[in-house]
Scaffold this motif. Structure first.
Motif, mmCIF file in Angstrom:
data_model
loop_
_atom_site.group_PDB
_atom_site.id
_atom_site.type_symbol
_atom_site.label_atom_id
_atom_site.label_comp_id
_atom_site.label_asym_id
_atom_site.label_seq_id
_atom_site.Cartn_x
_atom_site.Cartn_y
_atom_site.Cartn_z
ATOM 1 N N THR A 191 -4.921 -1.496 -2.026
ATOM 2 C CA THR A 191 -3.744 -2.328 -1.767
ATOM 3 C C THR A 191 -3.457 -3.245 -2.947
ATOM 4 O OG1 THR A 191 -5.170 -3.954 -0.674
ATOM 5 C CG2 THR A 191 -4.049 -2.354 0.737
ATOM 6 N N THR A 192 -2.226 -3.716 -2.988
ATOM 7 C CA THR A 192 -1.784 -4.637 -4.030
ATOM 8 C C THR A 192 -1.446 -5.968 -3.393
ATOM 9 O OG1 THR A 192 -0.747 -2.769 -5.143
ATOM 10 C CG2 THR A 192 -0.106 -4.960 -5.890
ATOM 11 N N LEU B 281 -8.804 -0.849 4.352
ATOM 12 C CA LEU B 281 -7.842 0.137 3.837
ATOM 13 C C LEU B 281 -8.415 0.855 2.613
ATOM 14 C CD1 LEU B 281 -4.489 -1.842 4.249
ATOM 15 C CD2 LEU B 281 -5.234 0.152 5.572
ATOM 16 N N ALA C 142 -7.903 -5.529 3.371
ATOM 17 C CA ALA C 142 -7.935 -4.852 2.068
ATOM 18 C C ALA C 142 -9.166 -3.953 1.973
ATOM 19 C CB ALA C 142 -7.929 -5.884 0.936
ATOM 20 N N TYR D 97 -7.114 3.908 0.636
ATOM 21 C CA TYR D 97 -5.797 3.326 0.352
ATOM 22 C C TYR D 97 -5.955 1.956 -0.300
ATOM 23 C CZ TYR D 97 -4.400 6.937 3.654
ATOM 24 O OH TYR D 97 -4.217 8.124 4.293
ATOM 25 N N CYS E 264 0.854 -1.198 0.000
ATOM 26 C CA CYS E 264 0.000 0.000 0.000
ATOM 27 C C CYS E 264 0.891 1.249 0.000
ATOM 28 C CB CYS E 264 -0.857 -0.042 1.268
ATOM 29 S SG CYS E 264 -2.182 1.163 1.328
#
Lengths: 255, 255
Positions: free
Chosen positions: B250-251, B243, B240, B248, B180
């Motif tokens: 995420t990957t 966030l 996930a 935000y 992130c």
């Protein structure tokens, strides 16, 4: 003459090291820095992010070394418990250090402000002083003979830089390396005998043997260590002569 | 349901690590290997080539872990004292193991023969068995719950390979990473809260936060660990979502 040997220990705090996710670099970095300060890194423990484990390691090692360093666990997140663990080890409280708070306020002024989580990084064991962090915001912490450092190696490097020359130590341990294309087992007796002849009453000289296999050939580097430059050179010269006499010429500074 | 957690400890033996000359690689290597065996690396100590230091570490750690590994100090030279130190820790004698002797005789047949120094590598604590060394001559040693391995990482790797699947463990600890672009301090409360919601009674799920600074930007990888694949995925999904709700994204597999 035997001289006072100053020692330090390191407690590496972090699940990421014990899980294999992250390769520790602080052991080697601290060891090299301590050598220059005339302090010997005597022992290291790597412990999980668990308060009891940190307390046990800190209390055992601070008692039997001149200095104790810790790395890791001083960030803003829930898994950063080093400050609380050190305070528990010392049976003291935790307080927000006004200078650390001011540093963080300045640092986060243009980065979204000082939140509750970020303020955690201003918490120190009661009575502690700060170690300058020249890289990012949050400072390191000194309390008694304990030095609390960051986990990220380049931040730790900045903190060590700030401490350079401030800790009392002895003479730096010097080392010299002789490289040789030989199987160490061929010359084991010679190594033992040369070390015995030069070590002195206080073990002031030691020889380490570090074999390698390279380009299809077997070799070894012999590292002689001593705080006494004269003893060091005498031992190196003797070792080089005796290996050459056996038909194994050596290369200064290693192979 | 709380399940039995199998733990191991490691004692790294070697002045070359404590002097900063050599960067240890066995901690990360053993940790990763243990994860696959379903065994958690609970603690590590790095000690000098000094018998008392080795004995203290070995006796403390073997008593409170299922397995104890050592690396280093099993070569042919005077600074290789691991076998004697382990025997001292166990209050038993040292003997030449006939199979180890035979292995070394074969190995050195075309390499100058089995000298007295090389025969040192066939010495084991009385009653020990051997761990195959698929890389060079000298074998590793098993005695009770203690596994004595080489210091050179690729030789240790071969010994671990020989041990794969032979040690009883629990379920492997799995991990998943969410990357992130966020300062970890921005989301510290969320991390703490998600971990609390998912950790279970036995601490079966943990979240580690590993910040980085790259290409001029601040980011963090959040590593979720659990031996329970369902708990792991539930925690990752929740983290996930929460966030992303904060803005935000995420990957998966980290940044």
């Amino acid at each position: 003459m035997s001289e006072r040997i100053w020692t330090a220990a390191l407690v590496v705090i972090g699940d990421e090291i014990l899980s294999g996710r992250t390769q520790d670099k602080n052991v080697a970095q601290l060891a090299s820095w301590l050598n220059v300060q005339g302090i010997r890194l005597a022992e290291v423990r790597i412990v999980a992010d668990v308060e009891d484990a940190i307390v046990e390691a800190v209390n055992t090692l601070r008692a039997r070394n001149d200095y104790l360093f810790t790395t890791g666990g001083i960030g803003p997140t829930h898994d950063d418990i080093t400050v609380d663990a050190i305070a528990a080890a010392l049976s003291i409280g935790v307080e927000v250090h006004p200078d650390a708070r001011a540093i963080l306020e300045r640092y986060y002024e243009t980065r979204g402000g000082l939140t509750e989580a970020r303020l955690r990084m201003a918490r120190v064991p009661s009575g502690a002083t700060l170690i300058e962090n020249r890289v990012s915001g949050a400072p390191g912490i000194r309390i008694g003979n304990i030095f609390v450092m960051a986990g990220v190696p380049h931040i730790t490097a900045g903190m060590l830089d700030a401490l350079t020359g401030t800790l009392e130590g002895g003479r730096p341990v010097r080392s010299a390396t002789l490289g040789c294309w030989v199987a160490e087992s061929e010359v084991a007796d010679t190594l033992r005998s040369v070390e015995k002849d030069h070590r002195g009453d206080g073990g002031e000289v030691s020889i380490g043997s570090y074999p390698f296999f390279r380009d299809g050939r077997t070799g070894a580097n012999f590292v002689v260590r001593s705080p006494d430059p004269e003893r060091l050179e005498a031992c190196v010269a003797d070792l080089a002569t005796r290996l050459a006499d056996l038909g194994y010429p050596t290369t200064r500074d290693g192979i």
